[in-house]
Design an enzyme around this catalytic site. Structure first.
Site, PDB file in Angstrom:
ATOM      1  N   ASN A  33      27.467 -13.394  45.318  1.00  0.00           N
ATOM      2  CA  ASN A  33      27.096 -11.895  45.153  1.00  0.00           C
ATOM      3  C   ASN A  33      28.056 -11.126  44.162  1.00  0.00           C
ATOM      4  OD1 ASN A  33      28.772 -11.827  47.219  1.00  0.00           O
ATOM      5  ND2 ASN A  33      27.970 -10.160  48.078  1.00  0.00           N
TER       6      ASN A  33
ATOM      7  N   GLU B 221      35.006 -13.573  55.996  1.00  0.00           N
ATOM      8  CA  GLU B 221      34.183 -12.174  55.842  1.00  0.00           C
ATOM      9  C   GLU B 221      32.783 -12.647  55.786  1.00  0.00           C
ATOM     10  OE1 GLU B 221      32.120  -9.380  54.744  1.00  0.00           O
ATOM     11  OE2 GLU B 221      33.010  -9.799  52.673  1.00  0.00           O
TER      12      GLU B 221
ATOM     13  N   CYS C 137      27.074  -7.657  50.971  1.00  0.00           N
ATOM     14  CA  CYS C 137      27.229  -7.532  52.499  1.00  0.00           C
ATOM     15  C   CYS C 137      27.424  -6.419  53.196  1.00  0.00           C
ATOM     16  CB  CYS C 137      28.358  -8.295  52.902  1.00  0.00           C
ATOM     17  SG  CYS C 137      30.011  -8.054  52.273  1.00  0.00           S
TER      18      CYS C 137
ATOM     19  N   GLU D  11      41.270  -7.686  55.620  1.00  0.00           N
ATOM     20  CA  GLU D  11      41.969  -7.682  54.598  1.00  0.00           C
ATOM     21  C   GLU D  11      42.270  -6.275  53.895  1.00  0.00           C
ATOM     22  OE1 GLU D  11      39.857 -11.311  52.223  1.00  0.00           O
ATOM     23  OE2 GLU D  11      38.545  -9.890  53.023  1.00  0.00           O
TER      24      GLU D  11
END
Length: 489
Positions: A157, A255, A289, A470
């Site tokens: 993406n 993630e 996301c 992160e």
């Protein structure tokens, strides 16, 4: 493709030990805005991954013994080189992924550059801890060392954006890398490889192996000499990674998806809220996301919000991604477009109302884009909380808008999914903002804004949205091993 076609196609090669290496077999990659094959991507497997891991292992002693300052200078040089070619990278990202040229130019590539600069800087400012025990005559301190070969698997993406978000901290900390970008969007990773030597990155420090998750990804995750894996992608794939890496006790940073709520209270400033919420629903075709796909609006302003929101969504232009006036490009693949459309069909079958977009408004495309994977921004109302459209990540230009009455009720409903990545809250009441933010099961909460990121701070999700965080400190902790040293004097 025919012979004549395949000669015109871009053919990528793996980058192993500082050299481009041809592969024995290839897979097709499509231009999502035309539906044509335009690129051949290596279909790597065990052998290629083995060679890349060996190159990374061989490069580790030299790279890990460089000072943080030396590594920092190299990362900055690489950032400069990507920035110098920003337009070429943006064009390639748009063509390969289907996103608009505007988004690639203003978001993806600048952020990839920033990722290298950010970690080039942050690596110089980490400190370790020290404690004293006068009664025992002891001093304790910690030291941190790179872990070894990092396996990095990035999605389709935000291809270069998310790949560099992994590579930068991994190599800044002194690790070497074997990266596997998505087979659907490999071009910008391959372009970056061409700049590594010029930036001063020694051979073998960054290796890129192209191919599918099932073959190349699997080989990387199962390799005994890759002690850590950073993955961005689906929860389903993450479960497989967790199972396959368990026998090797690898450390994982995962993630994953989101089903992110936007909560709009009746005192929200709609002039800010509506354009931002349209963006948070449909930016990058909804393929982020962090996109908001469940919009909860307090009943008092529900009908006004809906009317204005739909009007604003209809202004977004869908079409050729290289047209600078276009807001919505193509979805990544034919299969993905079908999947997203099916969610809209399911909602309709359940009695929800589709207010604009898919199946409601005509989609007019330029002649060259008739076979591309396009879909209009789609707004669904009157959908039940238990519907798959409100529970599962759709990952397309589709958002659901529902009404709520009380603060307590909306917190319960917002938390009522398996995901917990991001949430947005719109309200002018500071007390309410803090109360709601504290109770949302979400790794990130934005108030009266969306997608404003400080890379210093932790990024990641709760529940099925992932494991680990992160950011400056968090990435440093993930990509290094800590050692406690005790000295008696």
């Amino acid at each position: 493709p025919t012979m004549a076609q395949s000669q015109a196609l871009l053919v990528l090669e793996n980058f192993i030990g500082g050299k481009f290496v041809p592969c024995s077999s290839y897979i097709d990659s499509y231009n999502p805005s035309t539906g044509d094959v335009y690129c051949r991507v290596p279909d790597s497997g065990k052998e290629e991954v083995e060679a890349a891991v060996k190159a990374a292992k061989d490069a580790f002693p030299i790279w890990s013994s460089k000072s943080p300052l030396e590594r920092s200078q190299i990362l900055n040089k690489l950032a400069d080189l990507i920035e110098h070619d920003l337009e070429a990278f943006a064009q390639a990202e748009s063509k390969d992924q289907g996103k608009t040229i505007t988004f690639a130019r203003t978001v993806d590539i600048p952020r990839a550059v920033h990722n290298f600069r950010f970690f080039a800087s942050s690596i110089l400012h980490h400190v370790t801890e020290c404690t004293e025990m006068p009664a025992m005559g002891c001093v304790h301190y910690t030291s941190r060392a790179p872990v070894g070969v990092a396996g990095l698997i990035s999605p389709w993406n935000l291809p270069l954006y998310l790949l560099t978000w992994k590579i930068a901290p991994a190599i800044a900390c002194g690790n070497t890398v074997v990266a596997k970008p998505s087979e659907m969007t490999s071009v910008t990773a391959w372009m970056m490889c061409k700049l590594l030597e010029k930036a001063g990155v020694p051979a073998g420090v960054v290796n890129v192996v192209f191919g599918t998750g099932g073959k190349a990804g699997e080989a990387l995750v199962c390799h005994p000499d890759v002690p850590l894996i950073s993955f961005t992608g689906s929860t389903l794939t993450a479960q497989r990674i967790t199972e396959r890496s368990a026998p090797h006790c690898k450390r994982l940073s995962l993630e994953l998806g989101g089903k992110n709520p936007a909560i709009i209270f009746d005192d929200a400033d709609l002039s800010q809220c509506i354009p931002t919420t349209v963006r948070s629903s449909f930016a990058n075709q909804g393929e982020i996301c962090l996109c908001t796909s469940r919009i909860f609006v307090q009943r008092g302003i529900y009908s006004e919000f809906l009317k204005r929101f739909v009007a604003e969504a209809k202004k977004w232009k869908t079409g050729n991604p290289s047209d600078p006036t276009v807001n919505v490009g193509a979805l990544i693949s034919k299969e993905h477009l079908e999947k997203v459309r099916n969610y809209v069909k399911k909602a309709q079958a359940e009695g929800a109302r589709v207010l604009c977009g898919e199946g409601v408004d005509p989609l007019a495309l330029p002649p060259g884009n008739q076979k591309g994977y396009f879909m209009l921004p789609t707004v669904i109302a009157e959908v039940k909380d238990e519907s798959c459209c409100m529970q599962e990540e759709i990952f397309g230009p589709v958002t659901c808008v529902v009404a709520f009455d009380t603060e307590e009720e909306v917190i319960q409903r917002a938390n009522g999914v398996k995901y917990g990545l991001a949430a947005t809250v719109w309200s002018g009441n500071v007390g309410r903002v803090h109360r709601v933010a504290h109770r949302l099961q979400s790794g990130l909460v934005w108030t009266n804004c969306w997608l404003v990121r400080d890379l210093n701070l932790p990024f990641g999700g709760m529940k099925a949205s992932g494991i680990g965080r992160e950011g400056a400190k968090d990435s440093y902790e993930f990509f290094t091993e800590v050692k406690t040293i005790t000295i008696k004097h």
